[in-house]
Design an enzyme around this catalytic site. Structure first.
Site, PDB file in Angstrom:
ATOM      1  N   ASP A 156       1.469  -2.051  13.067  1.00 44.68           N
ATOM      2  CA  ASP A 156       2.258  -0.995  12.442  1.00 44.68           C
ATOM      3  C   ASP A 156       1.833   0.422  12.812  1.00 44.68           C
ATOM      4  O   ASP A 156       2.579   1.370  12.608  1.00 44.68           O
ATOM      5  CB  ASP A 156       2.227  -1.145  10.914  1.00 44.68           C
ATOM      6  CG  ASP A 156       2.944  -2.407  10.489  1.00 44.68           C
ATOM      7  OD1 ASP A 156       3.874  -2.804  11.201  1.00 44.68           O
ATOM      8  OD2 ASP A 156       2.577  -2.987   9.453  1.00 44.68           O
ATOM      9  N   HIS A 178       3.568  -6.204   2.956  1.00 45.38           N
ATOM     10  CA  HIS A 178       3.920  -7.048   4.102  1.00 45.38           C
ATOM     11  C   HIS A 178       4.655  -6.209   5.154  1.00 45.38           C
ATOM     12  O   HIS A 178       4.027  -5.538   5.966  1.00 45.38           O
ATOM     13  CB  HIS A 178       4.749  -8.233   3.587  1.00 45.38           C
ATOM     14  CG  HIS A 178       4.996  -9.318   4.583  1.00 45.38           C
ATOM     15  ND1 HIS A 178       4.517  -9.304   5.861  1.00 45.38           N
ATOM     16  CD2 HIS A 178       5.709 -10.480   4.477  1.00 45.38           C
ATOM     17  CE1 HIS A 178       4.900 -10.400   6.496  1.00 45.38           C
ATOM     18  NE2 HIS A 178       5.634 -11.133   5.679  1.00 45.38           N
ATOM     19  N   HIS A 186      -6.307  -6.100   8.788  1.00 46.94           N
ATOM     20  CA  HIS A 186      -5.438  -7.280   8.795  1.00 46.94           C
ATOM     21  C   HIS A 186      -6.182  -8.437   8.168  1.00 46.94           C
ATOM     22  O   HIS A 186      -7.394  -8.562   8.350  1.00 46.94           O
ATOM     23  CB  HIS A 186      -5.032  -7.640  10.240  1.00 46.94           C
ATOM     24  CG  HIS A 186      -3.838  -8.528  10.311  1.00 46.94           C
ATOM     25  ND1 HIS A 186      -3.930  -9.893  10.184  1.00 46.94           N
ATOM     26  CD2 HIS A 186      -2.522  -8.243  10.468  1.00 46.94           C
ATOM     27  CE1 HIS A 186      -2.722 -10.408  10.278  1.00 46.94           C
ATOM     28  NE2 HIS A 186      -1.848  -9.437  10.443  1.00 46.94           N
TER      29      HIS A 186
HETATM   30  N1  ACO Z   1      -8.054   1.723   5.621  1.00 51.29           N
HETATM   31  C1  ACO Z   1      -9.279   1.909   5.066  1.00 51.29           C
HETATM   32  N2  ACO Z   1     -10.066   0.896   4.661  1.00 51.29           N
HETATM   33  C2  ACO Z   1      -9.595  -0.349   4.815  1.00 51.29           C
HETATM   34  C3  ACO Z   1      -8.342  -0.609   5.387  1.00 51.29           C
HETATM   35  C4  ACO Z   1      -7.555   0.489   5.801  1.00 51.29           C
HETATM   36  N3  ACO Z   1      -6.354   0.302   6.338  1.00 51.29           N
HETATM   37  N4  ACO Z   1      -8.127  -1.934   5.409  1.00 51.29           N
HETATM   38  C5  ACO Z   1      -9.207  -2.487   4.870  1.00 51.29           C
HETATM   39  N5  ACO Z   1     -10.108  -1.532   4.502  1.00 51.29           N
HETATM   40  C6  ACO Z   1     -11.419  -1.741   3.885  1.00 51.29           C
HETATM   41  C7  ACO Z   1     -11.226  -2.078   2.396  1.00 51.29           C
HETATM   42  O1  ACO Z   1     -11.220  -0.924   1.619  1.00 51.29           O
HETATM   43  C8  ACO Z   1     -12.406  -2.986   2.133  1.00 51.29           C
HETATM   44  O2  ACO Z   1     -13.547  -2.179   2.002  1.00 51.29           O
HETATM   45  P1  ACO Z   1     -14.733  -2.568   0.962  1.00 51.29           P
HETATM   46  O3  ACO Z   1     -15.264  -3.881   1.503  1.00 51.29           O
HETATM   47  O4  ACO Z   1     -15.676  -1.442   1.045  1.00 51.29           O
HETATM   48  O5  ACO Z   1     -14.074  -2.731  -0.383  1.00 51.29           O
HETATM   49  C9  ACO Z   1     -12.550  -3.763   3.434  1.00 51.29           C
HETATM   50  O6  ACO Z   1     -12.006  -2.908   4.455  1.00 51.29           O
HETATM   51  C10 ACO Z   1     -11.809  -5.087   3.424  1.00 51.29           C
HETATM   52  O7  ACO Z   1     -10.445  -4.809   3.126  1.00 51.29           O
HETATM   53  P2  ACO Z   1      -9.452  -5.756   2.287  1.00 51.29           P
HETATM   54  O8  ACO Z   1      -8.357  -4.931   1.714  1.00 51.29           O
HETATM   55  O9  ACO Z   1     -10.235  -6.620   1.355  1.00 51.29           O
HETATM   56  O10 ACO Z   1      -8.883  -6.640   3.452  1.00 51.29           O
HETATM   57  P3  ACO Z   1      -7.660  -7.616   3.312  1.00 51.29           P
HETATM   58  O11 ACO Z   1      -7.824  -8.630   4.354  1.00 51.29           O
HETATM   59  O12 ACO Z   1      -7.453  -8.064   1.923  1.00 51.29           O
HETATM   60  O13 ACO Z   1      -6.422  -6.621   3.629  1.00 51.29           O
HETATM   61  C11 ACO Z   1      -4.660  -5.441   4.588  1.00 51.29           C
HETATM   62  C12 ACO Z   1      -5.673  -6.584   4.764  1.00 51.29           C
HETATM   63  C13 ACO Z   1      -3.828  -5.650   3.289  1.00 51.29           C
HETATM   64  C14 ACO Z   1      -3.711  -5.435   5.772  1.00 51.29           C
HETATM   65  C15 ACO Z   1      -5.427  -4.098   4.479  1.00 51.29           C
HETATM   66  O14 ACO Z   1      -6.208  -3.935   5.653  1.00 51.29           O
HETATM   67  C16 ACO Z   1      -4.497  -2.916   4.282  1.00 51.29           C
HETATM   68  O15 ACO Z   1      -4.098  -2.633   3.151  1.00 51.29           O
HETATM   69  N6  ACO Z   1      -4.137  -2.184   5.373  1.00 51.29           N
HETATM   70  C17 ACO Z   1      -3.252  -1.045   5.282  1.00 51.29           C
HETATM   71  C18 ACO Z   1      -1.785  -1.484   5.219  1.00 51.29           C
HETATM   72  C19 ACO Z   1      -1.277  -2.037   6.536  1.00 51.29           C
HETATM   73  O16 ACO Z   1      -1.445  -1.440   7.584  1.00 51.29           O
HETATM   74  N7  ACO Z   1      -0.603  -3.214   6.439  1.00 51.29           N
HETATM   75  C20 ACO Z   1       0.000  -3.858   7.617  1.00 51.29           C
HETATM   76  C21 ACO Z   1      -0.651  -5.169   7.928  1.00 51.29           C
HETATM   77  S1  ACO Z   1       0.010  -5.890   9.415  1.00 51.29           S
HETATM   78  C22 ACO Z   1       1.486  -6.504   8.951  1.00 51.29           C
HETATM   79  O17 ACO Z   1       1.754  -6.871   7.840  1.00 51.29           O
HETATM   80  C23 ACO Z   1       2.564  -6.641  10.022  1.00 51.29           C
END
Ligand code: ACO
Length: 378
Positions: A315, A222, A261
């Site tokens: 972020d 988060h 996101h």
């Molecule tokens: N880098 C690389 N690949 C990514 C990223 C990323 N940052 N985010 C998503 N993907 C890919 C996943 O690997 C997945 O690929 P696949 O379909 O081949 O398995 C696909 O995109 C979907 O991703 P999910 O993780 O299922 O998306 P979800 O909606 O569950 O996750 C999240 C959202 C947790 C924010 C994720 O994008 C992430 O971990 N990002 C990095 C951490 C981050 O920046 N968090 C801040 C969020 S904003 C906030 O809280 C203020």
């Protein structure tokens, strides 16, 4: 009644109606009570946005003056609280010190248990004001410095930056801090707002609810991603190295911090605003390194993952902005908490207007009823 079907992570499960904010994840828009964050960031200030979120309308000039005054008068923290926080382990996470500080504020607030509307609003103003002083103070204590007295001549955000760094901000730094507070003030019902709401729905007090929000925000899924995004940017030396870094990480199926996101399927509008301030701040500091590395990571990520709708989130750019404001990374998530306190409280006050205890169910998958076996027979 038999319970079936699990809404894992409560994905897309609405638990309240709200007029406080809404996100359009497809278009990359965020509105507070109908006003776009772009317009609020450009024309408003944190005091006015806080009034807007709490009262669900913009204040008149007189109301804004009165509200800002109330916030300013509530900034100090009792010395007893500083001396307790001073004795906490120096290496403990700042978010834990902040959480302890909020619990102590509740303990020392004789009005905390009052439940009439006016008293709850006064408590809300006390928390929103003092939490910024707490963040700046625990940050300084951790660095071996004493907390600073608030400066009544500065607005909420500028005073925060002054209390954290010991330096009066210039006009651009002031504006950026104000925009930081505005953009982090509210975001519908992420985990932290939900945690705060669950506590409040038992008719517990506001301090306990805000403390729960801080606990939830602390986690790396988060609030913790801003620190990690900056660590990534600082570990890379050149834009060329940035491209190699992204390709290597993606090939190893690792996530790039500051991208993706759950709700936004395009640019997070807050990321775009932060990016423009990072450009201005980098110009002012004559230091474009972090900006250029972030830009290259952004273009490589969009080239590689744009088809999966992975775009920069808030972020990616907030970390380098805070870094150029002279802040250490451990204060990034506490800043988020200080700004978000108003969003948590606004949702709670709205929910209390028609409160219902939040009490979900679990689907039982364990053994059927059976006889207890005494320990010497097992
Ligand atoms: N880098 C690389 N690949 C990514 C990223 C990323 N940052 N985010 C998503 N993907 C890919 C996943 O690997 C997945 O690929 P696949 O379909 O081949 O398995 C696909 O995109 C979907 O991703 P999910 O993780 O299922 O998306 P979800 O909606 O569950 O996750 C999240 C959202 C947790 C924010 C994720 O994008 C992430 O971990 N990002 C990095 C951490 C981050 O920046 N968090 C801040 C969020 S904003 C906030 O809280 C203020």
């Amino acid at each position: 009644m038999s319970i079936t079907g699990v809404y894992k992570g409560l994905d897309n499960v609405p638990i309240k109606e709200t007029v406080i904010s809404t996100i359009d994840g497809e278009k990359g828009k965020l509105y507070y009570v109908g006003y776009s964050v772009e317009e609020l960031a450009e024309k408003s200030n944190y005091e006015e946005v806080s009034f807007l979120l709490l009262h669900k309308r913009l204040p008149t000039g007189e109301e804004l003056k009165d509200f800002s005054n109330k916030l300013m008068k509530e900034r100090t923290i009792p010395n007893e609280i500083w001396s307790i926080l001073e004795k906490t382990p120096p290496g403990a996470p700042l978010m834990d010190k902040l959480k302890a500080g909020v619990d102590l504020l509740g303990l020392f607030d004789g009005e905390a248990e009052k439940t009439d509307k006016a008293a709850r609003l006064s408590t809300a103003i006390r928390i929103i004001s003092k939490i910024a002083t707490l963040v700046a103070g625990v940050y300084r204590l951790k660095k071996g410095l004493q907390p600073l007295e608030p400066d009544p001549g500065l607005n909420h955000a500028s005073n925060f930056l002054y209390m954290a760094t010991g330096k009066k901000p210039n006009a651009l730094e002031s504006k950026i801090m104000d925009v930081t507070f505005i953009l982090h003030a509210e975001h519908e019902l992420p985990a932290s707002s939900t945690a705060a709401l669950v506590v409040a729905s038992t008719l517990s007090d506001l301090y306990s609810a805000v403390s729960a929000g801080i606990g939830a925000l602390k986690g790396p899924l988060h609030g913790g991603a801003n620190e990690r995004a900056l660590e990534m940017l600082m570990s890379i030396k050149t834009p060329e190295e940035a491209e190699q870094y992204v390709l290597r990480e993606l090939a190893s199926k690792r996530k790039i911090m500051g991208f993706g996101h759950r709700v936004y399927k395009t640019f997070d509008p807050r990321a775009l605003i932060f990016k423009s301030y990072l450009e201005q701040l980098s110009e002012m500091r004559k230091d474009r390194k972090l900006l250029e590395i972030a830009n290259r990571i952004e273009s490589v990520m969009i080239r590689e993952l744009g088809s999966k709708l992975i775009y920069p989130n808030i972020d990616l750019y907030s970390g380098p902005v805070f870094n150029l404001l002279g802040l250490d990374k451990e204060i990034f998530t506490p800043i988020f908490a200080a700004a978000r306190s108003v969003g948590w409280i606004a949702h709670i006050l709205e929910y209390w207007e028609d409160n219902r205890l939040i009490r979900p169910r679990a689907v039982y998958i364990g053994p059927g009823p059976r006889r207890y076996v005494p320990v010497d027979e097992r």
